[in-house]
Design an enzyme around this catalytic site. Structure first.
Site, PDB file in Angstrom:
ATOM      1  N   GLY A  27      -6.907  33.811  25.070  1.00 28.52           N
ATOM      2  CA  GLY A  27      -7.982  33.624  26.035  1.00 28.52           C
ATOM      3  C   GLY A  27      -7.614  34.057  27.448  1.00 28.52           C
ATOM      4  N   SER A  84      -6.144  37.561  22.492  1.00 23.57           N
ATOM      5  CA  SER A  84      -6.870  38.588  23.251  1.00 23.57           C
ATOM      6  C   SER A  84      -7.005  39.919  22.510  1.00 23.57           C
ATOM      7  CB  SER A  84      -6.220  38.789  24.625  1.00 23.57           C
ATOM      8  OG  SER A  84      -6.259  37.583  25.370  1.00 23.57           O
ATOM      9  N   HIS A 137      -3.844  25.215  15.564  1.00 26.32           N
ATOM     10  CA  HIS A 137      -4.206  26.083  16.692  1.00 26.32           C
ATOM     11  C   HIS A 137      -3.613  25.503  17.981  1.00 26.32           C
ATOM     12  CE1 HIS A 137      -6.498  28.251  19.683  1.00 26.32           C
ATOM     13  NE2 HIS A 137      -6.756  29.147  18.742  1.00 26.32           N
ATOM     14  N   GLU A 167       0.254  33.429  17.180  1.00 30.50           N
ATOM     15  CA  GLU A 167      -0.595  33.454  18.369  1.00 30.50           C
ATOM     16  C   GLU A 167       0.214  32.999  19.587  1.00 30.50           C
ATOM     17  OE1 GLU A 167      -5.006  33.180  17.306  1.00 30.50           O
ATOM     18  OE2 GLU A 167      -4.283  31.140  17.497  1.00 30.50           O
ATOM     19  N   GLY A 196     -10.563  35.111  18.873  1.00 32.91           N
ATOM     20  CA  GLY A 196     -11.332  34.085  19.567  1.00 32.91           C
ATOM     21  C   GLY A 196     -12.525  34.693  20.273  1.00 32.91           C
ATOM     22  N   GLY A 197     -12.389  34.919  21.566  1.00 25.59           N
ATOM     23  CA  GLY A 197     -13.503  35.386  22.400  1.00 25.59           C
ATOM     24  C   GLY A 197     -14.293  36.547  21.807  1.00 25.59           C
ATOM     25  N   ASN A 228     -12.575  32.859  15.188  1.00 25.18           N
ATOM     26  CA  ASN A 228     -12.577  31.438  15.549  1.00 25.18           C
ATOM     27  C   ASN A 228     -13.625  31.240  16.642  1.00 25.18           C
ATOM     28  OD1 ASN A 228     -12.054  28.846  16.355  1.00 25.18           O
ATOM     29  ND2 ASN A 228      -9.982  29.246  17.104  1.00 25.18           N
ATOM     30  N   TRP A 229     -14.764  30.659  16.242  1.00 23.03           N
ATOM     31  CA  TRP A 229     -15.868  30.515  17.211  1.00 23.03           C
ATOM     32  C   TRP A 229     -15.621  29.345  18.174  1.00 23.03           C
ATOM     33  CZ3 TRP A 229     -20.782  31.230  13.552  1.00 23.03           C
ATOM     34  CH2 TRP A 229     -20.773  32.540  13.058  1.00 23.03           C
ATOM     35  N   LYS A 230     -14.614  28.541  17.907  1.00 23.62           N
ATOM     36  CA  LYS A 230     -14.264  27.399  18.773  1.00 23.62           C
ATOM     37  C   LYS A 230     -15.512  26.530  19.019  1.00 23.62           C
ATOM     38  CE  LYS A 230     -10.527  30.109  20.680  1.00 23.62           C
ATOM     39  NZ  LYS A 230      -9.586  30.301  21.763  1.00 23.62           N
ATOM     40  N   GLU A 255      -4.718  25.201  20.853  1.00 21.13           N
ATOM     41  CA  GLU A 255      -5.620  24.316  21.615  1.00 21.13           C
ATOM     42  C   GLU A 255      -5.642  22.920  21.006  1.00 21.13           C
ATOM     43  OE1 GLU A 255      -9.027  26.910  21.548  1.00 21.13           O
ATOM     44  OE2 GLU A 255      -7.968  28.299  22.873  1.00 21.13           O
TER      45      GLU A 255
END
Ligand code: PEP
Length: 256
Positions: free
Chosen positions: A172, A212, A94, A166, A233-234, A9-11, A96
């Protein structure tokens, strides 16, 4: 047998040229052929990335989708727009999106229904807050998220549903759920899928973990029996880390 899936997920990261470079680097890896590798760029890059990935092994997903077919929904994107951009998978729910854009189980249920009707595959995110985990309410919390959304769908729809567990406290934050915590929740989710539908559906549903995940912890998490891969994610923004995480789904080595 369930397939392993690793989705990045490049967000809201990367310009077009940065994403093209990231993709170029990812395409230089020879990933294990039986692992589904998915990248999820921002909306503005979906066509660009899906064109570059035509007939290649990496797939593309969107980060969201609206429940209406079209209309006065400024800033939103419909299922048919995704399909016309070559995108047939979307992340929904998600944390977020739930937190910053007020997505609720009710609106997500509409989105799930729309995606299924449009034959779009869903990576459906669920997961508890830290307070729920601390008070021992995490199973009930996750169960309710499922009951108000994907559990309202008929069994046929589940051909198109992947669950991503998640825990919000691990997204994150650098804090990962332990492999035991992940396994315990994935096994719980599989059991309630079985209770709501049947054992065969529960056994065939892919349940991936997000929060993470890094090259250093991926193998221990992915080796749990009810974990079918990860939503990253990151670490998905660094090609070498993402490639190492994909590799961690397998015991056997592969060539880079
Ligand atoms: C995510 O946002 O889905 C996620 C898992 O992020 P991170 O890997 O950065 O925790």
């Amino acid at each position: 047998m369930r397939q392993k899936i690793v989705a990045g997920n490049w967000k809201m990261n990367n310009t077009n040229s940065e994403s093209k470079l990231l993709l170029k680097k990812l395409l230089s890896y020879k990933f294990p052929p039986d692992v589904r590798v998915i990248v999820s760029p921002p909306y503005t890059q979906l066509s660009l990335i899906s064109n570059k990935l035509k007939n290649l092994k990496i797939e593309v997903a969107s980060q969201n989708m609206h429940y209406a077919s079209n209309g006065a929904f400024t800033g939103e994107i419909s299922a048919s727009m995704l399909k016309s951009s070559g995108v047939f998978t979307t992340i929904l729910g998600h944390s977020e999106r739930r937190l910053y854009f007020n997505e609720t189980n009710k609106s997500l249920n509409e989105k799930v229904k729309k995606a299924v009707n449009e034959n779009i595959e869903i990576i459906f995110c669920i997961g508890e807050e830290l307070d729920d985990r601390k008070s021992g309410n995490h199973f009930e919390y996750v169960k309710l998220q499922l009951e108000k959304t994907v559990f309202l769908q008929p069994i046929e729809s589940w051909k198109k549903i992947i669950i991503a567990y998640e825990p919000i406290w691990a997204i994150g934050t650098g804090e990962t759920a332990s492999p035991d915590q992940v396994q315990e929740m994935h096994s719980y989710i599989r059991n309630i899928i079985s209770e709501n539908y049947n054992e065969s559906l529960a056994e065939s549903t892919c349940i991936i973990y997000g929060g993470s995940v890094k090259p250093s912890n991926a193998k221990n998490i992915f080796s749990q029996p009810d974990v079918d891969g990860g939503l990253i994610g990151g670490a998905s923004l660094k090609s070498e880390d993402f490639a190492a995480i994909v590799k961690a789904t397998k015991c056997q080595s592969y060539t880079a």
